[in-house]
Design a protein around this motif. Structure first.
Motif, PDB file in Angstrom:
ATOM      1  N   ASN A  26       0.987 -27.828   3.846  1.00 16.23           N
ATOM      2  CA  ASN A  26       1.208 -26.581   3.081  1.00 16.23           C
ATOM      3  C   ASN A  26       2.488 -26.673   2.240  1.00 16.23           C
ATOM      4  O   ASN A  26       2.547 -26.180   1.114  1.00 16.23           O
ATOM      5  CB  ASN A  26       1.228 -25.358   4.012  1.00 16.23           C
ATOM      6  N   CYS A  27       3.511 -27.356   2.789  1.00 18.90           N
ATOM      7  CA  CYS A  27       4.761 -27.513   2.027  1.00 18.90           C
ATOM      8  C   CYS A  27       4.539 -28.454   0.844  1.00 18.90           C
ATOM      9  O   CYS A  27       5.065 -28.229  -0.252  1.00 18.90           O
ATOM     10  CB  CYS A  27       5.863 -28.082   2.917  1.00 18.90           C
ATOM     11  N   SER A  30       2.733 -26.510  -1.890  1.00 17.92           N
ATOM     12  CA  SER A  30       3.666 -25.597  -2.592  1.00 17.92           C
ATOM     13  C   SER A  30       4.552 -26.369  -3.552  1.00 17.92           C
ATOM     14  O   SER A  30       4.783 -25.951  -4.694  1.00 17.92           O
ATOM     15  CB  SER A  30       4.593 -24.875  -1.605  1.00 17.92           C
TER      16      SER A  30
END
Ligand code: SAM
Length: 297
Positions: A26-27, A30
């Motif tokens: 998820n990082c 992003s």
């Protein structure tokens, strides 16, 4: 310890560093969106594809360990030897946190303490540095990078120590300058602690278990008694400890503070006054605001 030169595109440099540090997906997503202004442009997609194909993530399956590469983005002029270069540290880390492998994981406090060391190199260069609860050994690599004269890394867990030795070897640091020692706080002897004549003590994320607090305080009390003798007796210098910690349980931390006071140790919160530089701008999983830094004398 590998030092690589900067790539030309800073945003893609961040994305690559995040991949190599094995940031959570998820990082990474992003960061990829941020890199291409919201949507995943073709350039970024191609870059990611190439990274995935070319990156070699080495997994030591038998021990559930994965190889992370942590890149510190050092600004020019931070010290004489490191202008415009990254410090890339290779570390075997655990995937198995829940079954007693805490010392083989990478904790935010040791990222913070490493940033602190790299941000204020003069505090540690030419010094003998002694770390307690060293875990994967990242702080030791940072100390060696800023020119500490000797680094003693210690831990009380056998498999953590083996993993740390492996990490030191990976970063070409198994010389006499960086040593690793087995040190369970419960059995620490003053003569063993003081024989290195250290100037400073370090620790990251070591205040979390109330059962260990009295032993940890006793170790710190003994270590901070150490005085380096120069030519004249009045030139003796007391050592200081820098401890980085995330306060997960306030009661445990307050217990640590009370025990420190009883041992006549002064604990000063220096988090605001000694902010390290943000040397890990790509690491979205790392919340630097959760870490506090204390100077103990
Ligand atoms: C949460 S980990 C932090 C590791 C590393 N400093 C970091 O920040 O990534 C705590 C470390 O303290 C060590 N430790 C815990 N209790 C200890 C004790 N009683 N004696 C010596 N080391 C201990 C563990 O083995 C582990 O490496």
């Amino acid at each position: 310890m590998a030092v690589v030169s900067d790539t030309k595109t800073p945003n893609l440099r961040c994305l690559k560093a995040a991949f190599l540090a094995m940031e959570p997906s998820n990082c990474l997503i992003s960061l990829a969106r941020r890199t291409s202004g919201g949507s995943l442009t073709e350039e970024v997609q191609n870059f990611i594809l190439e990274l995935c194909v070319n990156s070699v993530y080495v997994l030591r399956r038998e021990e559930n360990r994965i190889l992370k590469k942590i890149s510190f983005f050092l600004p020019s002029g931070i010290d004489d030897r490191s202008s415009q270069r990254n410090l890339v540290v290779s570390l075997y880390c655990s995937l198995n946190l829940l079954e007693g492998d805490t010392g083989c994981a990478l904790w935010p406090s040791c990222l913070f303490l490493s940033e602190f060391i790299l941000s204020y190199p003069k505090l540690f260069s030419d010094k003998v540095c002694f770390e307690v609860g060293s875990g994967v050994g990242l702080v030791g690599v940072a100390l060696a990078h800023v020119g500490a004269s000797k680094v003693i890394l210690t831990d009380g867990d056998g498999s953590t120590l083996e993993n740390m030795k492996c990490n030191l070897e990976l970063n070409h640091l198994r010389s006499g300058k960086v040593q690793s020692r087995y040190l369970p706080w419960e059995f620490a002897a003053e003569s063993e602690l003081l024989k290195y004549e250290h100037d400073c003590v370090l620790g990251a994320d070591i205040i979390y278990d109330p059962k260990c607090v009295p032993h940890l305080i006793e170790v710190l009390r003994m270590l901070l008694k150490s005085k380096r003798t120069f030519i004249l007796p009045e030139e003796k210098e007391a050592s200081v400890a820098y401890l980085a910690t995330v306060i997960r349980n306030k009661e445990t931390f307050n217990y640590f503070l009370r025990a420190a006071e009883e041992a006549h140790l002064s604990v000063m919160d220096i988090t605001q006054d000694w902010q390290p530089l943000n040397l890990l701008p790509y690491m979205l999983s790392y919340d630097r605001t959760s870490v506090c830094l204390y100077r103990i004398s």
